[in-house]
Design a protein around this motif. Sequence first.
Motif, PDB file in Angstrom:
ATOM      1  N   UNK A  10     -23.662 -10.623  41.226  1.00  0.00           N
ATOM      2  CA  UNK A  10     -23.774  -9.641  40.247  1.00  0.00           C
ATOM      3  C   UNK A  10     -23.359 -10.301  38.934  1.00  0.00           C
ATOM      4  N   UNK A  11     -22.243 -10.635  39.125  1.00  0.00           N
ATOM      5  CA  UNK A  11     -21.691 -11.315  37.944  1.00  0.00           C
ATOM      6  C   UNK A  11     -22.120 -12.208  37.157  1.00  0.00           C
ATOM      7  N   UNK A  12     -23.116 -13.026  37.863  1.00  0.00           N
ATOM      8  CA  UNK A  12     -23.758 -14.217  37.889  1.00  0.00           C
ATOM      9  C   UNK A  12     -25.179 -13.687  37.137  1.00  0.00           C
ATOM     10  N   UNK A  13     -25.683 -12.693  37.616  1.00  0.00           N
ATOM     11  CA  UNK A  13     -26.886 -12.013  37.183  1.00  0.00           C
ATOM     12  C   UNK A  13     -26.582 -11.548  35.813  1.00  0.00           C
ATOM     13  N   UNK A  14     -25.416 -10.773  35.665  1.00  0.00           N
ATOM     14  CA  UNK A  14     -24.973  -9.970  34.256  1.00  0.00           C
ATOM     15  C   UNK A  14     -24.971 -11.099  33.365  1.00  0.00           C
ATOM     16  N   UNK A  15     -24.282 -12.214  33.732  1.00  0.00           N
ATOM     17  CA  UNK A  15     -24.164 -13.316  32.657  1.00  0.00           C
ATOM     18  C   UNK A  15     -25.504 -14.006  31.967  1.00  0.00           C
ATOM     19  N   UNK A  16     -26.591 -13.979  32.761  1.00  0.00           N
ATOM     20  CA  UNK A  16     -27.830 -14.323  32.690  1.00  0.00           C
ATOM     21  C   UNK A  16     -28.625 -13.318  31.878  1.00  0.00           C
ATOM     22  N   UNK A  17     -28.544 -12.013  32.058  1.00  0.00           N
ATOM     23  CA  UNK A  17     -29.107 -10.997  31.527  1.00  0.00           C
ATOM     24  C   UNK A  17     -28.413 -10.739  30.223  1.00  0.00           C
ATOM     25  N   UNK A  18     -28.663 -11.498  29.344  1.00  0.00           N
ATOM     26  CA  UNK A  18     -27.876 -11.403  27.870  1.00  0.00           C
ATOM     27  C   UNK A  18     -28.163 -10.223  27.215  1.00  0.00           C
ATOM     28  N   UNK A  19     -29.366  -9.436  27.382  1.00  0.00           N
ATOM     29  CA  UNK A  19     -29.835  -8.227  26.836  1.00  0.00           C
ATOM     30  C   UNK A  19     -29.469  -6.895  27.395  1.00  0.00           C
ATOM     31  N   UNK A  20     -28.898  -7.164  28.588  1.00  0.00           N
ATOM     32  CA  UNK A  20     -28.476  -6.248  29.350  1.00  0.00           C
ATOM     33  C   UNK A  20     -29.357  -4.928  29.825  1.00  0.00           C
ATOM     34  N   UNK A  21     -30.634  -5.504  30.108  1.00  0.00           N
ATOM     35  CA  UNK A  21     -31.661  -4.550  30.345  1.00  0.00           C
ATOM     36  C   UNK A  21     -32.091  -4.423  31.790  1.00  0.00           C
ATOM     37  N   UNK A  22     -31.225  -5.253  32.532  1.00  0.00           N
ATOM     38  CA  UNK A  22     -31.292  -5.133  34.062  1.00  0.00           C
ATOM     39  C   UNK A  22     -32.400  -5.930  34.543  1.00  0.00           C
TER      40      UNK A  22
END
Length: 159
Positions: free
Chosen positions: A133-145
């Motif tokens: 999930x930390x990796x996902x959050x790092x890629x999701x730069x606009x934090x829209x999920x």
Amino acid sequence: MAPRILLPLVILAAVSSPAAAQEAAQGEGLSRADFIAQMDAEFRNLDIDSSGVVLPEEIVATQRAAAQAEAFRQNQAVFANLDQDANGQLSPQEFAALANPDAIAVSADPLLQQFDTDKDGAITLVEYRIATQANFDRIDTDRDGVVTPVEMQAAGIVR
């Protein structure tokens, strides 16, 4: 042009077939006439163009042909061993026997180093989720999920 050479009888004797030598040793021996006949036959095999002279190119060609014949013989033996149903074709399962999975190095260390945060030698679902999930959050730069193709490209995941 390569220099013309004649092979002395001593060298030709070294290329005489081992089977013929074994047969002579077990039988009554080998007469001089039979030996000369065998050597003449060997010479004719080496003298590809029948010129009465053996050139280096002919020696190489003869050796290459013998090596190819031996490789073919060995390949036929391997094929026959793999062709378990002897139908003259290798199924994907029979062909897969060529692969040796034990020859590929495997190790748990990289995954343990990445996910085993408490260093107990095991990865729990919680440890796995935290890291992924930390990796996902790092890629999701606009934090829209949602990880978009543009974000994947920016992260270097796709081109």
